[in-house]
Write a protein that holds these residues in place. Sequence first.
Motif, PDB file in Angstrom:
ATOM      1  N   ALA A  13      33.043  12.798  35.897  1.00  0.00           N
ATOM      2  CA  ALA A  13      33.786  11.830  35.086  1.00  0.00           C
ATOM      3  C   ALA A  13      33.165  11.691  33.702  1.00  0.00           C
ATOM      4  O   ALA A  13      33.880  11.652  32.695  1.00  0.00           O
ATOM      5  CB  ALA A  13      33.839  10.477  35.786  1.00  0.00           C
ATOM      6  N   LEU A  14      31.843  11.634  33.644  1.00  0.00           N
ATOM      7  CA  LEU A  14      31.168  11.525  32.351  1.00  0.00           C
ATOM      8  C   LEU A  14      31.405  12.783  31.529  1.00  0.00           C
ATOM      9  O   LEU A  14      31.674  12.703  30.324  1.00  0.00           O
ATOM     10  CB  LEU A  14      29.678  11.278  32.533  1.00  0.00           C
ATOM     11  N   ALA A  15      31.324  13.932  32.165  1.00  0.00           N
ATOM     12  CA  ALA A  15      31.565  15.190  31.452  1.00  0.00           C
ATOM     13  C   ALA A  15      32.973  15.208  30.869  1.00  0.00           C
ATOM     14  O   ALA A  15      33.172  15.615  29.718  1.00  0.00           O
ATOM     15  CB  ALA A  15      31.357  16.372  32.390  1.00  0.00           C
ATOM     16  N   HIS A  16      33.935  14.745  31.645  1.00  0.00           N
ATOM     17  CA  HIS A  16      35.316  14.686  31.156  1.00  0.00           C
ATOM     18  C   HIS A  16      35.415  13.757  29.953  1.00  0.00           C
ATOM     19  O   HIS A  16      35.995  14.122  28.928  1.00  0.00           O
ATOM     20  CB  HIS A  16      36.244  14.210  32.273  1.00  0.00           C
ATOM     21  N   ASP A  17      34.834  12.564  30.055  1.00  0.00           N
ATOM     22  CA  ASP A  17      34.885  11.593  28.957  1.00  0.00           C
ATOM     23  C   ASP A  17      34.180  12.101  27.705  1.00  0.00           C
ATOM     24  O   ASP A  17      34.595  11.816  26.589  1.00  0.00           O
ATOM     25  CB  ASP A  17      34.265  10.269  29.380  1.00  0.00           C
ATOM     26  N   ALA A  18      33.090  12.852  27.907  1.00  0.00           N
ATOM     27  CA  ALA A  18      32.302  13.363  26.786  1.00  0.00           C
ATOM     28  C   ALA A  18      32.833  14.700  26.263  1.00  0.00           C
ATOM     29  O   ALA A  18      32.333  15.219  25.264  1.00  0.00           O
ATOM     30  CB  ALA A  18      30.836  13.527  27.198  1.00  0.00           C
TER      31      ALA A  18
END
Length: 59
Positions: A13-18
């Motif tokens: 999820a963090l990778a997607h957001d970033a």
Amino acid sequence: MRTRKARGLSQEALAHDAEVDRTWISRLETSKAAVSVDVIEKVARALGVDPSDLLRSGG
């Protein structure tokens, strides 16, 4: 990692957001590889923190 977990985010999820690959999140958290300033800035922006917070506290 503490910041990510405190926000209830998975690495994915963090990778997607970033807008970075999940492997960069893992590398950043485990210090397994040099991560560019660009990636650190993207991750910090996605978490809503200053990039120096990630470096100072181990994120």
